[in-house]
Design a protein around this motif. Sequence first.
Motif, mmCIF file in Angstrom:
data_model
loop_
_atom_site.group_PDB
_atom_site.id
_atom_site.type_symbol
_atom_site.label_atom_id
_atom_site.label_comp_id
_atom_site.label_asym_id
_atom_site.label_seq_id
_atom_site.Cartn_x
_atom_site.Cartn_y
_atom_site.Cartn_z
ATOM 1 N N THR A 20 0.837 -1.212 0.000
ATOM 2 C CA THR A 20 0.000 0.000 0.000
ATOM 3 C C THR A 20 0.862 1.248 0.000
ATOM 4 O O THR A 20 0.635 2.187 -0.774
ATOM 5 C CB THR A 20 -0.945 0.008 1.218
ATOM 6 O OG1 THR A 20 -1.780 -1.156 1.194
ATOM 7 C CG2 THR A 20 -1.820 1.256 1.212
ATOM 8 N N GLY A 21 1.851 1.275 0.886
ATOM 9 C CA GLY A 21 2.724 2.447 0.968
ATOM 10 C C GLY A 21 3.515 2.680 -0.299
ATOM 11 O O GLY A 21 3.675 3.815 -0.760
ATOM 12 N N TYR A 24 0.587 3.134 -3.610
ATOM 13 C CA TYR A 24 -0.568 4.043 -3.614
ATOM 14 C C TYR A 24 -0.231 5.414 -4.209
ATOM 15 O O TYR A 24 -0.942 5.905 -5.088
ATOM 16 C CB TYR A 24 -1.115 4.207 -2.198
ATOM 17 C CG TYR A 24 -2.410 4.973 -2.150
ATOM 18 C CD1 TYR A 24 -3.607 4.384 -2.551
ATOM 19 C CD2 TYR A 24 -2.445 6.307 -1.722
ATOM 20 C CE1 TYR A 24 -4.804 5.095 -2.526
ATOM 21 C CE2 TYR A 24 -3.625 7.016 -1.700
ATOM 22 C CZ TYR A 24 -4.800 6.413 -2.098
ATOM 23 O OH TYR A 24 -5.971 7.118 -2.076
ATOM 24 N N THR A 28 2.764 8.416 -0.095
ATOM 25 C CA THR A 28 2.705 7.287 0.829
ATOM 26 C C THR A 28 4.018 6.507 0.812
ATOM 27 O O THR A 28 4.421 5.938 1.833
ATOM 28 C CB THR A 28 1.529 6.336 0.490
ATOM 29 O OG1 THR A 28 1.679 5.852 -0.856
ATOM 30 C CG2 THR A 28 0.204 7.050 0.650
#
Length: 296
Positions: A20-21, A24, A28
Amino acid sequence: MKTFFTRTASALVFVAIMLTGILYSPFTFFLLFFLVNFFALQEYFKLIRNIDPDYGNTSGWHKTGVLVASCALILSFTGDHFAGGNLSLGFLGWWIAIIFLMVLPVGEILLSNEFSLKNIGYSAMGLLYITISFGLLIHLCLNYNTIHFTAGPAGIGTGPGWLIPLLLIIFIWINDTMAYIVGSLIGRTPFFPSISPKKTIEGTVGGMILAIAAAGIYGYYWGSQWLSLQHWMVLAGLAAVVGTAGDLMESKLKRMAGVKDSGNIMPGHGGFMDRFDSLILAAPFAWIYIHFFAMS
C-alpha cells in the motif's frame, strides 16, 4: 502451530502495509520509509547502547537532536516534489538538517556531563548507515518518473517511481528465500559461521544465481521498456551481493549487542532493522548504479 500462524499473520499484514505504501502514491512511499527510518534508527541506537554502555550516557539533547536531524535529512531527499507555494518539504528539511547538524556537537559539549567524540561518531554512523540509505531510496522513487534511462532496443523509457525500489525489494526477497531453500537442500559449507552459523556458501551462491535469473526473465519479457536486460540483472546482482552483506552486518551488530532481534515490532519476525537490513545496504548501491550507469 500457534507460532506459525502468528508469523504468517504478521507477515501478511507487513506485506499489505508495504505494498500500500509503495504503490498508492509517491507521498505514501515517502511516508512509509520516513517511518521505517525513524524506528530503525532507534533500534540501531538501542543496539549501540548494548554494545557500548557509554552511549547510554548521552544527553537528552543529543538523542532528540539526532532523531530530528534524521527526519530532516529524509525530508531533504524529497526535493521540490511536495511543495506548497514557494516552500517545499525538501527545502524545509534541508535547512533543519543543516542547523541541527551544526549545533548538535555544540549542544553535546555544553549539555553532556562527559563530552565524547565516540558517541558523536556512533550517531553519525547511524545517520549514514540508515537515514542516508532510506533517503536515497526515496530520492530514487521520486525522481524515476523524470529521469530517462537507456532501454536497449526499446529506446529511452521512464517508469513509475516505485518500480525500481519495489523490484529491488523483490530481488532481495528472492535471494533470501532461494538461499534458504538451496542451503537447506544442498548446503554443506559454512559461509560466515562466526556471524551467521546457518548460512552456507552453496545457499548464498544459489540464492544470488536465482535472483539474477529471475531479474533476467523479468527484464527480457516485461522490463525492457524501462531498463535494458543487463541493467535489471546488475540490480539483482547488487541486491543479492550487497543485500547479503547488509544481512551479515546487522547480524554482527546483534551478536555484539547480545540480542536475537533488533526489535519486536513484528511478532515472530523481529524489528525494523531485521526486516530491512539487506535493503539498507543495497539501496545506496542501487542509487549509484542507476544514476551513474543506467541513465542516458
